[in-house]
Write a protein that holds these residues in place. Structure first.
Motif, mmCIF file in Angstrom:
data_model
loop_
_atom_site.group_PDB
_atom_site.id
_atom_site.type_symbol
_atom_site.label_atom_id
_atom_site.label_comp_id
_atom_site.label_asym_id
_atom_site.label_seq_id
_atom_site.Cartn_x
_atom_site.Cartn_y
_atom_site.Cartn_z
ATOM 1 N N TRP A 60 93.049 52.527 96.342
ATOM 2 C CA TRP A 60 92.297 53.761 96.107
ATOM 3 C C TRP A 60 92.958 54.640 95.049
ATOM 4 N N TYR A 61 94.257 54.524 94.894
ATOM 5 C CA TYR A 61 94.917 55.217 93.785
ATOM 6 C C TYR A 61 94.592 54.522 92.466
ATOM 7 N N GLU A 62 94.506 53.193 92.493
ATOM 8 C CA GLU A 62 94.095 52.466 91.299
ATOM 9 C C GLU A 62 92.667 52.834 90.908
ATOM 10 N N ALA A 63 91.790 52.958 91.904
ATOM 11 C CA ALA A 63 90.413 53.359 91.629
ATOM 12 C C ALA A 63 90.347 54.790 91.118
ATOM 13 N N GLN A 237 81.363 66.868 97.366
ATOM 14 C CA GLN A 237 80.186 66.036 97.131
ATOM 15 C C GLN A 237 80.465 64.586 97.499
ATOM 16 N N MET A 238 81.669 64.099 97.198
ATOM 17 C CA MET A 238 82.015 62.723 97.539
ATOM 18 C C MET A 238 82.109 62.530 99.045
ATOM 19 N N ASP A 244 83.886 58.771 100.439
ATOM 20 C CA ASP A 244 84.691 57.993 99.504
ATOM 21 C C ASP A 244 86.178 58.192 99.799
ATOM 22 N N VAL A 245 86.923 57.093 99.944
ATOM 23 C CA VAL A 245 88.346 57.180 100.265
ATOM 24 C C VAL A 245 89.144 57.727 99.086
ATOM 25 N N ARG A 246 88.553 57.727 97.886
ATOM 26 C CA ARG A 246 89.237 58.323 96.747
ATOM 27 C C ARG A 246 89.518 59.811 96.961
#
Length: 276
Positions: A60-63, A237-238, A244-246
């Motif tokens: 998720w950090y990469e994303a 919003q996410m 979203d795990v981001r």
């Protein structure tokens, strides 16, 4: 009789210390617990925000740092930093001028002006945000980012004003009088005496204003548009749409950045002393 009273007093003192320690631990868990949970979730291998995570992963950090997949998050983060820096610069300057003008002033006018500067701290931010939106609409001011900067300055400037005022209250008037008696101008006195003494207070206040601007949701929500989406709003919003795990990864980055900034401010201006 005296020994019994002393033992009872010691027992009461120990009971008080134990109770105080338990309350302190409870407060620490309430404050730090959610932060640790969010950090743990940000390293999850799952595809949803679930605690405890089933495995460790940096996916998720990469994303989050992917410039294509997270471009909207990056734009929101840039907007947030830009607004925060502008609000910090403008708000710190205004607070400094106001604090210098009112530091030695007395009378009803000075007290009224001092109250006026701290009024935004007492008003509900959402009420001010609605009022600002209506006002800017009435005058036809449609530039979203400058409007957000103005809103953040109005809401957050009392934080800087109070820290600078506290620093000025510790300034010995004899130093100013001695400088004047030696022929120094007001500008030179300010530059060589006043400014170095109150500089830590200015730095602490500017730090608080930037952090308050970064986390301000109400003003940003009402005054932003699609092109100036702010990071807290984007995160909301996410969460509202897809969980979203981001969002947890963004929170992890913000926590780390805040910790680094706090350590830097503590090193250079002793911010903990300024907040006492």
């Amino acid at each position: 009789m005296a020994d019994g009273a002393r033992r009872g007093l010691d027992l009461d003192l120990w009971s008080y210390r134990i109770l105080l320690g338990l309350l302190g631990m409870l407060a620490l868990v309430i404050m730090v617990g959610p932060v640790l949970i969010v950090l743990a979730i940000s390293f999850t291998a799952d595809s949803s925000m679930r605690f405890p995570p089933s495995g460790f992963s940096l996916r998720w950090y990469e994303a989050l740092f992917d410039p294509v997949r997270s471009s909207q998050i990056h734009r929101a983060a840039i907007n947030t930093v830009q607004v925060g820096l502008w609000a910090t610069a403008i708000g710190t300057l205004l607070a400094l001028l106001a604090a210098l003008a009112l530091a030695r002033a007395r009378g009803v006018a000075a007290r009224s002006a001092d109250t006026l500067f701290v009024t935004p701290l007492m008003l509900p931010q959402i009420s001010f945000a609605v009022a600002a939106l209506v006002f800017f609409s009435m005058i036809g001011f449609e530039a979203a980012k400058p409007a957000i900067v103005i809103g953040h300055v109005v809401v957050c400037v009392p934080l800087v004003y109070k820290t600078i005022s506290a620093s000025l209250s510790q300034l010995d008037p004899a130093l100013i009088e001695s400088s004047a008696s030696l022929g120094a101008s007001r500008l030179r006195t300010f530059r060589r005496i006043t400014l170095p003494i109150i500089l830590p207070g200015i730095g602490a206040g500017a730090f608080l204003l930037f952090m308050a601007s970064k986390d301000n949701v109400a003003v940003s929500l009402f005054l932003s548009d699609a092109r100036t989406n702010m990071l807290p709003i984007r995160m909301w919003q996410m969460l509202e749409g897809t969980l979203d795990v981001r969002v947890a990864a963004v929170s992890g980055v913000l926590i780390l950045a805040t910790l680094v900034l706090m350590l830097a401010m503590e090193r250079f201006v002793r911010i903990s002393d300024r907040l006492r």
